[in-house]
Motif scaffolding. Structure first.
Motif, PDB file in Angstrom:
ATOM      1  N   GLY A 108       0.689  13.512   8.645  1.00 36.30           N
ATOM      2  CA  GLY A 108       1.637  13.368   7.702  1.00 36.30           C
ATOM      3  C   GLY A 108       0.765  12.892   6.577  1.00 36.30           C
ATOM      4  N   ILE A 109       1.179  13.298   5.492  1.00 36.29           N
ATOM      5  CA  ILE A 109       1.003  12.845   4.176  1.00 36.29           C
ATOM      6  C   ILE A 109       1.707  12.193   3.084  1.00 36.29           C
ATOM      7  N   HIS A 110       1.501  11.227   2.562  1.00 36.17           N
ATOM      8  CA  HIS A 110       2.393  10.618   1.650  1.00 36.17           C
ATOM      9  C   HIS A 110       1.218  10.521   0.111  1.00 36.17           C
ATOM     10  N   LEU A 111       1.714  11.335  -0.656  1.00 33.90           N
ATOM     11  CA  LEU A 111       0.830  11.012  -1.977  1.00 33.90           C
ATOM     12  C   LEU A 111       1.635  10.605  -3.241  1.00 33.90           C
ATOM     13  N   LYS A 112       0.960   9.603  -4.047  1.00 34.60           N
ATOM     14  CA  LYS A 112       1.823   9.029  -5.196  1.00 34.60           C
ATOM     15  C   LYS A 112       2.143  10.307  -6.059  1.00 34.60           C
ATOM     16  N   SER A 113       3.345  10.412  -6.585  1.00 38.13           N
ATOM     17  CA  SER A 113       3.832  11.205  -7.236  1.00 38.13           C
ATOM     18  C   SER A 113       2.856  11.997  -8.339  1.00 38.13           C
ATOM     19  N   LYS A 114       2.302  10.985  -9.016  1.00 39.10           N
ATOM     20  CA  LYS A 114       1.212  11.344 -10.083  1.00 39.10           C
ATOM     21  C   LYS A 114       0.411  12.231  -9.759  1.00 39.10           C
ATOM     22  N   TYR A 115       0.014  12.185  -8.584  1.00 40.17           N
ATOM     23  CA  TYR A 115      -1.265  12.880  -7.901  1.00 40.17           C
ATOM     24  C   TYR A 115      -0.857  14.369  -7.268  1.00 40.17           C
ATOM     25  N   TRP A 116       0.630  14.697  -7.369  1.00 39.02           N
ATOM     26  CA  TRP A 116       1.046  16.000  -6.884  1.00 39.02           C
ATOM     27  C   TRP A 116       0.498  17.009  -7.753  1.00 39.02           C
ATOM     28  N   GLY A 117       0.343  18.054  -7.181  1.00 43.45           N
ATOM     29  CA  GLY A 117      -0.260  19.473  -7.835  1.00 43.45           C
ATOM     30  C   GLY A 117      -1.553  19.417  -8.262  1.00 43.45           C
ATOM     31  N   ASN A 118      -2.407  18.547  -7.576  1.00 38.81           N
ATOM     32  CA  ASN A 118      -3.861  18.723  -8.024  1.00 38.81           C
ATOM     33  C   ASN A 118      -4.727  19.057  -6.534  1.00 38.81           C
ATOM     34  N   GLY A 119      -3.976  19.553  -5.754  1.00 47.61           N
ATOM     35  CA  GLY A 119      -4.851  19.890  -4.491  1.00 47.61           C
ATOM     36  C   GLY A 119      -5.300  18.848  -3.561  1.00 47.61           C
ATOM     37  N   PHE A 120      -4.931  17.668  -3.880  1.00 43.83           N
ATOM     38  CA  PHE A 120      -5.365  16.562  -2.949  1.00 43.83           C
ATOM     39  C   PHE A 120      -4.692  16.507  -1.635  1.00 43.83           C
ATOM     40  N   LYS A 135     -14.394   0.078   3.893  1.00 42.58           N
ATOM     41  CA  LYS A 135     -15.388   1.161   4.544  1.00 42.58           C
ATOM     42  C   LYS A 135     -14.569   2.332   4.554  1.00 42.58           C
ATOM     43  N   PHE A 136     -15.443   3.439   4.542  1.00 42.38           N
ATOM     44  CA  PHE A 136     -14.970   4.671   4.419  1.00 42.38           C
ATOM     45  C   PHE A 136     -15.225   5.585   5.645  1.00 42.38           C
ATOM     46  N   PHE A 137     -14.589   6.498   6.121  1.00 36.68           N
ATOM     47  CA  PHE A 137     -14.941   7.299   7.267  1.00 36.68           C
ATOM     48  C   PHE A 137     -14.875   8.557   7.246  1.00 36.68           C
ATOM     49  N   ILE A 138     -14.092   9.166   6.266  1.00 35.92           N
ATOM     50  CA  ILE A 138     -13.843  10.739   6.289  1.00 35.92           C
ATOM     51  C   ILE A 138     -14.291  10.982   4.668  1.00 35.92           C
ATOM     52  N   LYS A 139     -14.681  11.884   4.212  1.00 34.69           N
ATOM     53  CA  LYS A 139     -15.213  11.869   2.930  1.00 34.69           C
ATOM     54  C   LYS A 139     -15.073  13.462   2.563  1.00 34.69           C
ATOM     55  N   THR A 140     -14.449  13.930   1.511  1.00 33.79           N
ATOM     56  CA  THR A 140     -14.221  15.128   1.067  1.00 33.79           C
ATOM     57  C   THR A 140     -14.970  15.263  -0.270  1.00 33.79           C
ATOM     58  N   ALA A 141     -14.906  16.509  -1.073  1.00 32.90           N
ATOM     59  CA  ALA A 141     -15.307  16.815  -2.486  1.00 32.90           C
ATOM     60  C   ALA A 141     -14.729  15.706  -3.390  1.00 32.90           C
ATOM     61  N   ARG A 142     -13.728  15.191  -3.214  1.00 30.17           N
ATOM     62  CA  ARG A 142     -13.171  14.306  -4.024  1.00 30.17           C
ATOM     63  C   ARG A 142     -12.290  13.034  -3.565  1.00 30.17           C
ATOM     64  N   LEU A 143     -12.343  12.833  -2.324  1.00 30.41           N
ATOM     65  CA  LEU A 143     -11.500  11.759  -1.755  1.00 30.41           C
ATOM     66  C   LEU A 143     -12.308  11.273  -0.408  1.00 30.41           C
TER      67      LEU A 143
END
Length: 181
Positions: free
Chosen positions: A96-108, A3-11
Motif C-alpha cells: 500500500g501507499i499513502h501520499l500527502k495530497s500535495k504530492y499527488w500527480g508527480n509520479g512519486f 536510516k534509509f534502506f531503499i533509495k530511488t532517483a528522488r525518494l
C-alpha cells in the motif's frame, strides 16, 4: 538520525519510530488521504497514534510496515509506502501507499511502488503481493494496472466499510514483466 534502506532517483524509505508522530499526524490527518482509507473520511488523533503504533509493531514482528518515504532533495516526508502481512502461509504481503495530497500527480507513487515491488521480491523473497483500493479512488486503480497487478476479486475492507477491488502480483508475473522491459 534516520536510516534509509531503499533509495530511488528522488525518494528514500525509512522506518517509522514513535518520535515520527508529527509526520504521521500530517499524513493521516490529511482529509484528502483519509477519505479513501477511513469509513467516515477522517482519522482522529487517537486513531493516528494507533496506526503509527501498529506500523511499528508490524516492523518489530514481521520486519515490514508502510514505511515513511522522504524526498532526497529536502528530506521532507511525503507519505508512506510498504507492506503488511496478508497471507503468511502463502508468503503474500499486502502492498500500500499513502501520499500527502500535495504530492499527488508527480509520479512519486509509481516510483515508490516500483522500488517497493523490487525490494519485496528480490530482498524479502515474498511470493506474492496483494493490493486493493477504495472503489472511488481511480488514481489507485490506474497505478495498480500500470504496475502490472491482476484483478482477482472485490474484498470487504473493514476500515472503509466497502468492498475494494483487489489485485495480486505473483513473483512469476513480476519476473516476466521485468524480462519484457
Amino acid at each position: 538520525m534516520k536510516k534509509f534502506f531503499i533509495k530511488t532517483a528522488r525518494l528514500r524509505f525509512s522506518i517509522w519510530e514513535e518520535e515520527d508522530i508529527q509526520e504521521a499526524l500530517e499524513l493521516w490527518g490529511d482529509l484528502e488521504v483519509t477519505k479513501f482509507i477511513a469509513s467516515n473520511g477522517k482519522m482522529s488523533k487517537e486513531q493516528i497514534y494507533e496506526r503509527l503504533k501498529k506500523e511499528i509493531e508490524n516492523y518489530n514482528k514481521f520486519k515490514v510496515q508502510y514505511w515513511p518515504i522522504y524526498l532526497i532533495d529536502s528530506n521532507e516526508n511525503i507519505g508512506c509506502c510498504g507492506l503488511r502481512p496478508y497471507d503468511l502461509d502463502k508468503n503474500i504481503f499486502e502492498m500500500g501507499i499513502h501520499l500527502k495530497s500535495k504530492y499527488w500527480g508527480n509520479g512519486f507513487a509509481l516510483e515508490a511502488c516500483l522500488a517497493l515491488i523490487e525490494y519485496a521480491f528480490n530482498t524479502l523473497g515474498v511470493d506474492g503481493l496483494f493490493a486493493g483500493h477504495n472503489p472511488k479512488n481511480t488514481a489507485s486503480y490506474k497505478l495498480l494496472k500500470k504496475l502490472g497487478f491482476t484483478y482477482i476479486h472485490d474484498e470487504f475492507y473493514p476500515p472503509t466499510g466497502l468492498y475494494h477491488p483487489s489485485y495480486l502480483m505473483i513473483k512469476q508475473d513480476y519476473e516476466d514483466k521485468k524480462r519484457k522491459n
